[in-house]
Design a protein around this motif. Structure first.
Motif, PDB file in Angstrom:
ATOM      1  N   SER A  53      -9.932  -1.300 -25.040  1.00  0.00           N
ATOM      2  CA  SER A  53     -11.246  -0.855 -25.522  1.00  0.00           C
ATOM      3  C   SER A  53     -12.055  -2.066 -25.972  1.00  0.00           C
ATOM      4  CB  SER A  53     -11.096   0.106 -26.714  1.00  0.00           C
ATOM      5  OG  SER A  53     -10.611  -0.598 -27.850  1.00  0.00           O
ATOM      6  N   GLY A  54     -13.331  -1.838 -26.256  1.00  0.00           N
ATOM      7  CA  GLY A  54     -14.164  -2.910 -26.813  1.00  0.00           C
ATOM      8  C   GLY A  54     -13.656  -3.304 -28.190  1.00  0.00           C
ATOM      9  N   THR A  55     -13.178  -2.318 -28.926  1.00  0.00           N
ATOM     10  CA  THR A  55     -12.669  -2.587 -30.267  1.00  0.00           C
ATOM     11  C   THR A  55     -11.452  -3.499 -30.226  1.00  0.00           C
ATOM     12  OG1 THR A  55     -13.409  -0.370 -30.891  1.00  0.00           O
ATOM     13  CG2 THR A  55     -11.897  -1.475 -32.412  1.00  0.00           C
ATOM     14  N   LEU A  58     -12.439  -7.061 -29.439  1.00  0.00           N
ATOM     15  CA  LEU A  58     -12.909  -7.780 -30.632  1.00  0.00           C
ATOM     16  C   LEU A  58     -11.735  -8.206 -31.509  1.00  0.00           C
ATOM     17  CD1 LEU A  58     -15.949  -5.498 -31.602  1.00  0.00           C
ATOM     18  CD2 LEU A  58     -16.115  -7.882 -30.856  1.00  0.00           C
ATOM     19  N   THR A  79     -25.085  -2.064 -36.448  1.00  0.00           N
ATOM     20  CA  THR A  79     -24.272  -2.033 -35.242  1.00  0.00           C
ATOM     21  C   THR A  79     -23.304  -0.876 -35.358  1.00  0.00           C
ATOM     22  OG1 THR A  79     -22.625  -3.293 -33.957  1.00  0.00           O
ATOM     23  CG2 THR A  79     -22.663  -3.718 -36.312  1.00  0.00           C
ATOM     24  N   PHE A  80     -22.536  -0.665 -34.303  1.00  0.00           N
ATOM     25  CA  PHE A  80     -21.472   0.337 -34.350  1.00  0.00           C
ATOM     26  C   PHE A  80     -20.358  -0.177 -35.265  1.00  0.00           C
ATOM     27  CE2 PHE A  80     -17.641   2.298 -32.276  1.00  0.00           C
ATOM     28  CZ  PHE A  80     -17.893   3.581 -32.711  1.00  0.00           C
ATOM     29  N   ALA A  82     -17.311  -0.503 -35.129  1.00  0.00           N
ATOM     30  CA  ALA A  82     -16.220  -1.311 -34.556  1.00  0.00           C
ATOM     31  C   ALA A  82     -16.408  -2.804 -34.833  1.00  0.00           C
ATOM     32  CB  ALA A  82     -16.128  -1.081 -33.048  1.00  0.00           C
ATOM     33  N   THR A  83     -17.653  -3.259 -34.889  1.00  0.00           N
ATOM     34  CA  THR A  83     -17.902  -4.682 -35.127  1.00  0.00           C
ATOM     35  C   THR A  83     -17.281  -5.102 -36.462  1.00  0.00           C
ATOM     36  OG1 THR A  83     -20.030  -4.349 -34.001  1.00  0.00           O
ATOM     37  CG2 THR A  83     -19.724  -6.454 -35.152  1.00  0.00           C
ATOM     38  N   VAL A 125     -24.178  -9.465 -32.491  1.00  0.00           N
ATOM     39  CA  VAL A 125     -24.104  -8.315 -31.581  1.00  0.00           C
ATOM     40  C   VAL A 125     -25.379  -8.338 -30.742  1.00  0.00           C
ATOM     41  CG1 VAL A 125     -24.021  -5.791 -31.432  1.00  0.00           C
ATOM     42  CG2 VAL A 125     -22.810  -6.976 -33.286  1.00  0.00           C
ATOM     43  N   ALA A 153     -20.663  -5.677 -26.384  1.00  0.00           N
ATOM     44  CA  ALA A 153     -20.267  -4.317 -25.982  1.00  0.00           C
ATOM     45  C   ALA A 153     -21.403  -3.544 -25.325  1.00  0.00           C
ATOM     46  CB  ALA A 153     -19.766  -3.543 -27.198  1.00  0.00           C
ATOM     47  N   GLN A 154     -22.649  -3.901 -25.693  1.00  0.00           N
ATOM     48  CA  GLN A 154     -23.807  -3.146 -25.189  1.00  0.00           C
ATOM     49  C   GLN A 154     -24.640  -3.963 -24.205  1.00  0.00           C
ATOM     50  OE1 GLN A 154     -26.072  -1.619 -28.523  1.00  0.00           O
ATOM     51  NE2 GLN A 154     -24.284  -0.632 -29.447  1.00  0.00           N
ATOM     52  N   SER A 175     -17.386  -3.689 -24.038  1.00  0.00           N
ATOM     53  CA  SER A 175     -16.793  -2.347 -24.044  1.00  0.00           C
ATOM     54  C   SER A 175     -17.147  -1.668 -22.731  1.00  0.00           C
ATOM     55  CB  SER A 175     -17.379  -1.529 -25.202  1.00  0.00           C
ATOM     56  OG  SER A 175     -17.174  -0.143 -24.983  1.00  0.00           O
ATOM     57  N   TYR A 177     -16.783   1.779 -22.527  1.00  0.00           N
ATOM     58  CA  TYR A 177     -16.859   3.191 -22.910  1.00  0.00           C
ATOM     59  C   TYR A 177     -17.862   3.896 -21.970  1.00  0.00           C
ATOM     60  CZ  TYR A 177     -17.056   7.241 -25.936  1.00  0.00           C
ATOM     61  OH  TYR A 177     -16.972   8.523 -26.414  1.00  0.00           O
ATOM     62  N   LYS A 180     -21.645   3.164 -21.768  1.00  0.00           N
ATOM     63  CA  LYS A 180     -22.088   1.776 -21.604  1.00  0.00           C
ATOM     64  C   LYS A 180     -22.707   1.538 -20.216  1.00  0.00           C
ATOM     65  CE  LYS A 180     -20.741   0.306 -25.680  1.00  0.00           C
ATOM     66  NZ  LYS A 180     -20.502   1.528 -26.451  1.00  0.00           N
ATOM     67  N   GLY A 187     -12.031   1.170 -22.246  1.00  0.00           N
ATOM     68  CA  GLY A 187     -11.665  -0.171 -21.777  1.00  0.00           C
ATOM     69  C   GLY A 187     -12.509  -1.243 -22.442  1.00  0.00           C
ATOM     70  N   TYR A 306     -28.558   2.897 -35.650  1.00  0.00           N
ATOM     71  CA  TYR A 306     -27.500   3.634 -36.307  1.00  0.00           C
ATOM     72  C   TYR A 306     -28.042   4.222 -37.598  1.00  0.00           C
ATOM     73  CZ  TYR A 306     -24.677   1.684 -32.692  1.00  0.00           C
ATOM     74  OH  TYR A 306     -24.199   1.387 -31.455  1.00  0.00           O
TER      75      TYR A 306
HETATM   76  C1  LIG Z   1     -21.712  -2.953 -30.658  1.00  0.00           C
HETATM   77  C2  LIG Z   1     -20.386  -2.355 -30.332  1.00  0.00           C
HETATM   78  N1  LIG Z   1     -19.272  -3.007 -30.668  1.00  0.00           N
HETATM   79  C3  LIG Z   1     -18.054  -2.519 -30.363  1.00  0.00           C
HETATM   80  C4  LIG Z   1     -17.908  -1.328 -29.710  1.00  0.00           C
HETATM   81  C5  LIG Z   1     -16.524  -0.787 -29.499  1.00  0.00           C
HETATM   82  O1  LIG Z   1     -16.224  -0.502 -28.182  1.00  0.00           O
HETATM   83  P1  LIG Z   1     -15.177   0.673 -27.829  1.00  0.00           P
HETATM   84  O2  LIG Z   1     -15.824   1.966 -28.129  1.00  0.00           O
HETATM   85  O3  LIG Z   1     -14.943   0.463 -26.350  1.00  0.00           O
HETATM   86  O4  LIG Z   1     -13.958   0.420 -28.623  1.00  0.00           O
HETATM   87  C6  LIG Z   1     -19.052  -0.623 -29.323  1.00  0.00           C
HETATM   88  C7  LIG Z   1     -18.983   0.616 -28.543  1.00  0.00           C
HETATM   89  O5  LIG Z   1     -18.754   1.679 -28.799  1.00  0.00           O
HETATM   90  C8  LIG Z   1     -20.329  -1.127 -29.653  1.00  0.00           C
HETATM   91  O6  LIG Z   1     -21.435  -0.471 -29.343  1.00  0.00           O
END
Ligand SMILES: Cc1ncc(COP(=O)(O)O)c(C=O)c1O
Length: 366
Positions: A53-55, A58, A79-80, A82-83, A125, A153-154, A175, A177, A180, A187, A306
């Protein structure tokens, strides 16, 4: 309903997935290696390491950069989650620096003030698909010996001064997802020119194995499957086309939104290619939710990216974060994302514009 996001999966992806399923290699195998090679070439870096995943991309990037307990990483609160979460996973502390009013990206002029002895990295980001202002960010990093980890990720295929995101710092993380600009279902991928850090991420993503059953560090299972990678290989071929359609849709929306009082269309910096993962407008706080409801009632999906800066989320409050980023706080009450994805037809775009005009007359947005 016009959805806010919609992955485009054609027969080609379906057929390739079926081939992988029949091949017997359904976990990490040759398709992951092929996808990594192709993605690295696309971004213009020496190495790409796929992850689950993107997470997890990172998380691995931070570990490979040597970030750990007691370290600080400067990032954006807008940001989301996950950052920020990825920084917490490695035992480090996210230090939130406010955003720029126009781009919603980290305000590069405010980073220097947040640097101290504990600072080890900057994680910008590329929000909504628009690259952060990387030259001053890299300069500050250089001046203080910090690593730069791009959260891309974006922003697949976006460029800054002609260079692709993922090649602008020490490490880049994407990411895949389904919402995206390209997908592998779930992934992620890490991009870098640094052989040593690439190798570290490869080892860490698979239980710290230097070779089979030889565990040299405490690692994870953050692997991508060949099923996901084969979708990614097909999607990567289409990414430029997907992005061009997003950009064309954004142009159409902006042309019309510029004629409506009270709605601010997205700002695009001169030196970037913005790939419009999101098309996010700005409306007065008192009108934002009214407009959202109006659009939703007429079959137009919207999103709020967000609704609060990360440090205002309950989990961060409980950790004791008490940052103050006024621009991020204002933005979170004023932004509204509209559909911009490549499956939109002309009639969808016309409906979005006419509904916004109607909303402006009925609600009065200015
Ligand atoms: C800015 C940002 N960082 C990290 C992520 C994490 O990616 P993922 O959802 O694939 O784990 C996302 C996406 O959802 C994101 O938008």
């Amino acid at each position: 309903m016009i959805p806010i996001a919609k992955p485009i999966i054609s027969d080609e992806e379906v057929e390739e997935v079926v081939k992988v399923l029949r091949s017997g290699f359904i976990a990490q195998g040759p398709k992951v290696a092929e996808f990594e090679k192709k993605f690295a070439k696309y971004v213009g870096v020496k190495h790409a390491v796929a992850s689950s995943s993107g997470t997890t991309a990172l998380h691995l990037a931070l570990l490979a950069a040597g970030i750990g307990t007691g370290d600080e990483v400067i990032t954006t609160p807008f940001t989301f989650a996950a950052t920020g979460n990825s920084i917490l996973y490695v035992g480090a502390k996210p230090v939130f620096v406010d955003i720029d009013y126009d781009t919603y990206n980290i305000d590069s002029s405010k980073i220097e003030k947040a640097v101290n002895d504990k600072t080890k990295a900057i994680m910008p980001v590329h929000l909504y698909g628009q690259p952060a202002d990387m030259d001053p960010i890299n300069q500050t990093a250089h001046d203080h010996g910090l690593k730069v980890i791009e959260d891309a990720a974006q922003a697949h295929g976006a460029t800054y001064n002609g260079k692709k995101t993922g090649s602008l710092g020490d490490l880049g993380c994407f990411s895949f997802y389904p919402t995206k600009n390209m997908t592998t279902s779930e992934g992620g991928i890490i991009t870098t020119d640094n052989e040593d850090m690439a190798e570290k991420t490869r080892v860490l993503r698979s239980h710290g194995e230097s070779k089979r059953y030889n565990h040299v560090v405490l690692g994870y299972n953050f692997r991508m499957t060949d099923i996901a990678a084969t979708i990614g290989i097909v999607q990567l071929k289409k990414l430029e086309k997907f992005n061009e359609k997003r950009i064309e849709n954004a142009k159409y929306l902006t042309k019309h939104i510029d004629e409506i009082n009270g709605i601010k269309a997205p700002y695009v910096s001169d030196n970037v290619k913005h790939v419009f993962h999101q098309y996010t407008v700005r409306i007065k706080k008192s009108n934002r939710n009214k407009l959202m409801e109006f659009l939703n009632n007429r079959g137009i999906g919207t999103g709020i990216h967000y609704p609060k800066p990360i440090y205002k989320q309950k989990v961060y409050q409980e950790f004791g974060f008490n940052s103050s980023c006024p621009e991020a706080e204002t933005a979170s009450s004023e932004v509204l994302s509209l559909p911009v994805h490549p499956s939109l037809e002309k009639v969808d775009l016309e409906k979005i514009v006419s509904t916004l005009k109607e909303a402006s007359n009925i609600i009065g947005l200015s």
